[in-house]
Design an enzyme around this catalytic site. Structure first.
Site, short mmCIF file in Angstrom:
data_model
loop_
_atom_site.label_atom_id
_atom_site.label_comp_id
_atom_site.label_asym_id
_atom_site.label_seq_id
_atom_site.Cartn_x
_atom_site.Cartn_y
_atom_site.Cartn_z
N GLU A 292 0.84 -1.20 0.00
CA GLU A 292 0.00 0.00 0.00
C GLU A 292 0.88 1.25 0.00
OE1 GLU A 292 -3.65 0.43 0.24
OE2 GLU A 292 -2.80 2.32 -0.43
N ASP A 296 1.12 4.23 -2.81
CA ASP A 296 0.72 5.59 -2.46
C ASP A 296 1.83 6.60 -2.78
OD1 ASP A 296 -1.53 4.33 -1.54
OD2 ASP A 296 -1.15 4.68 0.59
N SER A 519 -7.29 2.67 -3.53
CA SER A 519 -5.98 3.03 -3.00
C SER A 519 -5.10 3.65 -4.06
CB SER A 519 -5.25 1.79 -2.50
OG SER A 519 -5.63 1.47 -1.22
#
Ligand SMILES: *[C@@H]1O[C@H](CO)[C@@H](O)[C@H](O)[C@H]1NC(C)=O
Ligand SMILES: *[C@@H]1O[C@H](CO)[C@@H](O)[C@H](O)[C@H]1NC(C)=O
Ligand SMILES: *[C@@H]1O[C@H](CO)[C@@H](O)[C@H](O)[C@H]1NC(C)=O
Ligand SMILES: *[C@@H]1O[C@H](CO)[C@@H](O)[C@H](O)[C@H]1NC(C)=O
Ligand SMILES: *[C@@H]1O[C@H](CO)[C@@H](O)[C@H](O)[C@H]1NC(C)=O
Ligand SMILES: *[C@@H]1O[C@H](CO)[C@@H](O)[C@H](O)[C@H]1NC(C)=O
Ligand SMILES: *[C@@H]1O[C@H](CO)[C@@H](O)[C@H](O)[C@H]1NC(C)=O
Length: 602
Positions: A292, A296, A519
């Protein structure tokens, strides 16, 4: 230390004041209760009496209405105060508890033998924090704490299904945590191809045709019409990336990603910086980088280069191990992060903030959700654009009418009645944040089926979206009967916007893999907003701040309307993307050049 004698002097008269002494005798009544632990959680054992809890008491904010009004004023184009964001002290003044609340809570804690010197307070004094053993917390809150086990992950938490406060404190205290919050922040992404994928052509930016299948920063700049725009690295504009759950972003992977996909960033030595909150992690050990976190930072930076990016790594706590009596168990999503951010000076705050984590709204107790949402309003009032992923399950679990469930359905209320229900996501459902849904493909760009969307059961519809959402329901009246009882047609509806969210090329652990989810869309959209803020700031204007009042009036004219696709869930087709706003893609995806023209017309 100097403060102690002073406090001691002040206390006796305060404790003797007549309203307080009467108040002392008031009986306990229930402040909050849950019928059962949320799905996935099972009772394990009584909590050890000496297990330390870090208790946070949220005092009521009687002037919150004024703060909210200020938020609308500074965020709504045409208002006299548009763009005049509040300073740290202005916000603190508006969320300060009443003197009586402070005195009554202090008196209550002292009655239980807790010295005021053991308390720490937020700058506005609206949070009181103390560490105490479970046995004392139980006496304070007339409750019994238990150890609960999260079956899927094997994690443990010390929580209770019900707690009470003396009746006279109910009007002075919003929340006490940890108590009934079982929420587990989950990253909103999945890895599609864990195995290495070949880049379209190494060391050269991907060409737009490949962008229909796999996404790179160059694709996003192309699809969202960034053109040759080059932002300033030194305007003071910053982009923040919130990370949780011991996820940290790998710098070597990210440098590798830039070398192959954004060579000018690698050549400039561009790299995010890191701030650790609550003992957050940043080991830079190649073997345990976060999927993640890497997604990001690589895309927030990939779109906003060379604007400085900051990765905020907020530690949960190590999972509680009941047998070992592990001494930390805070694990309160958002609380530590928000306290840290709100304590920042105005200059230190990033102008935009992306968070790719969330949870089902109903698993977050109402009072806690409202309190957290109100704290995002504080960031908005201070001129920060706060973005959250809208979720990856469409209107619920992501299952369409023809799908098979591989377990009992989760599309049920958790109020003890097990009524069928769509599952709204939080914090996406908070009216003071901008929720980002997902799209894929190009020419035409369409809604991705997993794009989280729907209607809050906690938060009523804010005025700024009354016309857009009312218009959608009026134009698609079939949903009111088709989905009767499954959603709250009067709720805050989301997402507000969307962006590409499928097949993102990410360097993870030294390999290129493909990742998907809202995400991916959230840092992408935030990157574009950071570019818009650059345009504003370098033109001598204030940053956008809280986006929604702008978005729903003039901002949406700078968006690509997404009109194809729907977001299945709970064995339904979910909602349809349509012309104008819809609960699948919001107003659609950003067109940077158009937005720049709207905010800086000449
Ligand atoms: C995602 O990428 C893979 C590998 O390049 C490709 O096979 C697949 O079709 C792509 N998915 C979509 C929805 O474009
Ligand atoms: C760091 O990245 C480079 C490519 O830029 C790669 O060759 C090297 O193996 C990586 N180092 C580690 C420890 O993964
Ligand atoms: C912080 O984290 C480290 C490593 O994860 C751990 O050893 C240490 O005890 C933690 N400190 C606190 C105060 O929780
Ligand atoms: C990196 O992480 C792996 C797996 O968690 C561990 O085995 C290794 O010892 C770590 N390396 C360092 C240098 O900490
Ligand atoms: C609700 O569903 C859960 C999980 O399927 C089950 O354990 C529980 O007994 C149900 N409760 C009611 C009131 O039907
Ligand atoms: C992108 O892929 C979709 C699905 O395969 C297709 O319908 C569409 O025509 C493609 N668009 C372009 C520009 O190739
Ligand atoms: C949603 O779109 C599908 C496909 O265009 C259409 O068949 C369906 O009737 C639409 N649903 C509603 C409620 O309008």
């Amino acid at each position: 230390m100097l403060l102690l004698p002073l406090l001691a002097l002040l206390l006796p008269p305060r404790a003797l004041a007549s309203p307080l002494s009467r108040a002392h005798t008031s009986a306990y009544s229930i402040k909050e209760s849950l019928p059962a632990p949320p799905p996935g959680w099972a009772h394990h054992s009584p909590a050890p009496p000496d297990h330390p809890l870090r208790l946070r008491i949220g005092l009521t904010q009687p002037r919150f209405g004024e703060l909210e009004q200020a938020l609308w004023d500074v965020s709504t184009p045409g208002s006299d105060r548009y763009g005049l964001h509040l300073g740290k002290e202005d916000v603190e003044e508006l969320i300060r508890p009443h003197e009586d609340s402070l005195a009554l809570v202090d008196a209550w804690l002292e009655e239980h033998g807790i010295p005021l010197s053991a308390l720490s307070r937020s700058p506005a004094q609206d949070w009181v924090t103390l560490t105490l053993p479970v046995s004392l917390a139980e006496a304070l809150l007339d409750t019994t704490y238990h150890v609960y086990r999260h079956t899927p992950s094997g994690d443990y938490l010390v929580r209770t299904l019900q707690y009470s406060l003396p009746a006279h404190l109910h009007a002075h205290v919003d929340v006490v945590q940890p108590s009934t919050t079982f929420a587990r922040l989950a990253p909103k992404r999945s890895t599609l191809h864990g195995a290495p994928v070949a880049l379209a052509s190494a060391s050269t930016p991907a060409i737009p045709a490949s962008c229909n299948h796999t996404i790179t920063p160059a694709c996003l700049k192309e699809i969202y019409n960034v053109g040759a725009y080059v932002p300033s690295a030194t305007s003071g504009n910053k982009l923040g990336i919130a990370g949780y759950l011991e996820e940290w972003a790998n710098m070597n992977d990210t440098n590798w990603f830039y070398q192959d996909l954004l060579p000018q960033a690698a050549a400039a030595g561009y790299m995010f910086s890191v701030e650790l909150i609550n003992n957050g992690t940043n080991s830079q050990n190649e073997s345990d980088a976060g999927g993640e976190a890497n997604l990001d930072v690589q895309y927030a930076g990939g779109v906003s280069f060379p604007i400085p990016n900051i990765y905020y790594s907020t530690g949960g706590s190590p999972p509680f191990t009941p047998d070992l009596n592990t001494p930390t168990d805070s694990n309160e999503p958002y609380a530590e992060f928000l306290a840290y951010m709100l304590a920042k000076t105005d200059k230190e705050l990033p102008r935009s903030l992306t968070t790719s984590y969330g949870d089902d709204e109903q698993t977050v107790p109402y009072s806690y959700a409202v309190r957290v949402c109100n704290e995002f309003a504080q960031l908005g009032a201070r001129g920060v654009s706060v973005m959250f992923s809208s979720g990856d399950g469409g209107v619920g679990d992501g299952l369409g009418p023809n799908d098979q469930a591989d377990g009992p359905t989760t599309c049920l209320t958790n109020d003890g009645k097990n009524t069928s229900s769509f599952l709204a996501g939080f914090p996406a459902s908070c009216p003071y944040v901008t929720a980002v849904g997902g799209t894929y493909h190009e020419s035409p760009e369409r809604a991705v089926p997993f794009s989280g969307g729907g209607f809050s059961k906690y938060f009523p519809r804010p005025l700024y979206q009354a016309a857009a959402v009312g218009g959608y329901l009026a134009a698609n009246p079939a949903y009111l009967s088709l989905y009767e009882g499954l959603f709250n047609p009067f709720g805050r509806a989301y997402p507000d916007v969307s962006a590409q969210s499928n097949n993102f090329t990410v360097n993870l652990g030294g390999q290129f893999v493909l990742e998907a989810g809202t995400s991916a869309s959230c840092p992408t959209f935030t990157g574009i907003i950071s570019l818009v803020n650059d345009k504003l700031i370098t033109s001598g204007r204030p940053a956008l701040g809280f986006l929604n009042p702008w978005l729903y009036t003039v901002g949406h004219y700078g968006f690509n309307d997404i009109t194809i696709g729907n977001n299945p869930g709970c064995f339904t087709d979910g909602f349809n993307a349509t012309v104008g706003w819809d609960p699948v893609t919001g107003w659609g995806t950003p067109d940077f050049a158009k937005i720049a023209k709207i905010v800086v017309p000449y």
